[in-house]
Design an enzyme around this catalytic site. Structure first.
Site, PDB file in Angstrom:
ATOM      1  N   LYS A  56      35.410  35.013  44.207  1.00 27.00           N
ATOM      2  CA  LYS A  56      35.721  35.919  45.320  1.00 27.00           C
ATOM      3  C   LYS A  56      35.021  37.261  45.121  1.00 27.00           C
ATOM      4  O   LYS A  56      34.459  37.824  46.063  1.00 27.00           O
ATOM      5  CB  LYS A  56      37.250  36.109  45.431  1.00 27.00           C
ATOM      6  CG  LYS A  56      37.965  34.851  45.920  1.00 27.00           C
ATOM      7  CD  LYS A  56      39.470  34.916  45.754  1.00 27.00           C
ATOM      8  CE  LYS A  56      40.076  33.552  46.053  1.00 27.00           C
ATOM      9  NZ  LYS A  56      41.543  33.511  45.835  1.00 27.00           N
ATOM     10  N   GLN A 100      46.588  36.684  43.716  1.00 29.14           N
ATOM     11  CA  GLN A 100      46.108  35.379  43.270  1.00 29.14           C
ATOM     12  C   GLN A 100      47.297  34.524  42.826  1.00 29.14           C
ATOM     13  O   GLN A 100      48.065  34.923  41.957  1.00 29.14           O
ATOM     14  CB  GLN A 100      45.099  35.568  42.124  1.00 29.14           C
ATOM     15  CG  GLN A 100      44.423  34.276  41.670  1.00 29.14           C
ATOM     16  CD  GLN A 100      43.555  33.644  42.758  1.00 29.14           C
ATOM     17  OE1 GLN A 100      42.869  34.330  43.514  1.00 29.14           O
ATOM     18  NE2 GLN A 100      43.611  32.324  42.848  1.00 29.14           N
ATOM     19  N   ASP A 123      45.186  36.733  52.945  1.00 29.57           N
ATOM     20  CA  ASP A 123      45.398  35.320  52.616  1.00 29.57           C
ATOM     21  C   ASP A 123      46.212  34.630  53.716  1.00 29.57           C
ATOM     22  O   ASP A 123      46.234  33.406  53.801  1.00 29.57           O
ATOM     23  CB  ASP A 123      46.151  35.192  51.281  1.00 29.57           C
ATOM     24  CG  ASP A 123      45.305  34.547  50.193  1.00 29.57           C
ATOM     25  OD1 ASP A 123      44.241  33.997  50.521  1.00 29.57           O
ATOM     26  OD2 ASP A 123      45.730  34.587  49.025  1.00 29.57           O
TER      27      ASP A 123
END
Ligand code: NDP
Length: 299
Positions: A56, A100, A123
């Site tokens: 990422k 994460q 997300d």
């Protein structure tokens, strides 16, 4: 059989990333203040998480998105983590906040992901964005990245979803469920299957579009498919392979070699859905930065 056409996720993702890079550059020519920025929070040191985070960071940098990694020790308390998220929520130079996953067991993923401001939840896993996505006519600010990547692959391949039978294997919050909402919103008739589903093969046989996200290597056989089906394979499974230096090989949830004989379109693993996920994350960050920029410019 003619063999299915391969959907090249790597190429599609590359062109989307280049598009984002150009879009940012162009906007910065007239608006130098426009600086899309993402903060990734990683708790602990899981090696798979570190790999995803590195991917990422690299992709963000290439697209000219500012990306900061904030690492916390495994034993951080939930209160400390939440405190940091609240600080980021109030930091107007940050447009995207990504926690994460998975988190260590003592932290509630539900509590932590829901602490991220819905306007920065790139997300798309927070309750507000998922709720909007699930609502008829709802307006999510962000759609989860892998499901969005699945839809983009279908779109780029010119697949007509209206009235078609779409079968989704898997009902996780990360892939299966959001994919099913998106397909339904695109006017497909959607069946969601999971580990308790009976007569799975018969259901798959009816699928014009099959999305497999169960984490079972080469589970779906070509013989199960409806001839001409479109197959999107989200699965990423490592299986032993002594011919590889690493001793393992990446395969999907679909048995590619038999499926390619029956399907009309199919994503490979690797090189299908995988590259799209990071790409959709970057897109979400740019969309978020654009929204923030327009809000402040309007004042
Ligand atoms: P989860 O383990 O969270 O969910 C798996 C789902 O599959 C569950 O709903 C489970 O059913 C169902 N399932 C498991 N086994 C079977 C079976 N034999 N028959 C029918 N259904 C079954 O996985 P994720 O959704 O997080 O991920 C799915 C796959 O996608 C994994 O391989 C993962 O690595 C991959 N992935 C890939 C990404 C990418 O960028 N390419 C991103 C995210 C995930 P039940 O609910 O009953 O337990």
């Amino acid at each position: 059989a003619m063999g299915a056409q391969k959907i090249d996720g790597t190429a599609i993702a590359k062109s989307i990333r280049e598009g984002l890079h150009d879009q940012i550059k162009k906007k910065q020519e007239t608006s130098p203040r426009f600086k899309p920025a993402l903060t990734i929070i990683q708790v602990g040191d899981r090696s798979d998480s570190s790999t995803y985070v590195r991917m990422k960071l690299k992709a963000a940098e290439e697209a000219n998105i500012i990306c900061e990694l904030k690492k916390f020790p495994e034993d951080i308390t939930e209160a400390e983590l939440l405190e940091y998220i609240y600080t980021l929520n109030n930091n107007t130079t940050v447009h995207g906040i990504l926690v994460q996953l998975p988190l260590p067991k003592h932290l509630s993923e539900h509590t932590v992901t829901s602490a991220v401001d819905a306007e920065k939840d790139v997300d798309g896993f927070g309750a507000i964005n998922i709720g909007e996505l699930a609502k008829r006519g709802g307006r999510p600010l962000f759609v989860p990245c892998t499901p969005q990547g699945v839809m983009r692959l279908l779109e780029e391949s010119g697949v007509d979803l209206k009235g078609k039978n779409a079968v989704v294997l898997g009902r996780s919050d990360i892939v299966g469920s959001p994919v099913s909402y998106l397909l339904k919103n695109a006017d497909a008739t959607v069946t969601v299957c999971h580990s308790k589903t009976q007569n799975l093969e018969a259901i798959i046989k009816e699928a014009d579009i099959l999305v497999a996200a169960i984490g079972q290597p080469k589970f779906v056989k070509g013989e199960w498919l409806k001839p001409g089906a479109v197959v999107i394979d989200v699965g990423t499974n490592y299986i032993p392979d002594s011919s590889k230096k690493s001793g393992e090989r990446l395969v999907g949830d679909v048995d590619y070699d038999s499926a390619v004989e029956v399907a009309s379109l199919i994503t490979p693993v690797p090189g299908g859905v995988g590259p799209m996920t990071v790409c959709m994350l970057l897109q979400n960050v740019v969309n978020s930065a654009t929204r923030f920029y327009e809000q402040t410019a309007a004042r």
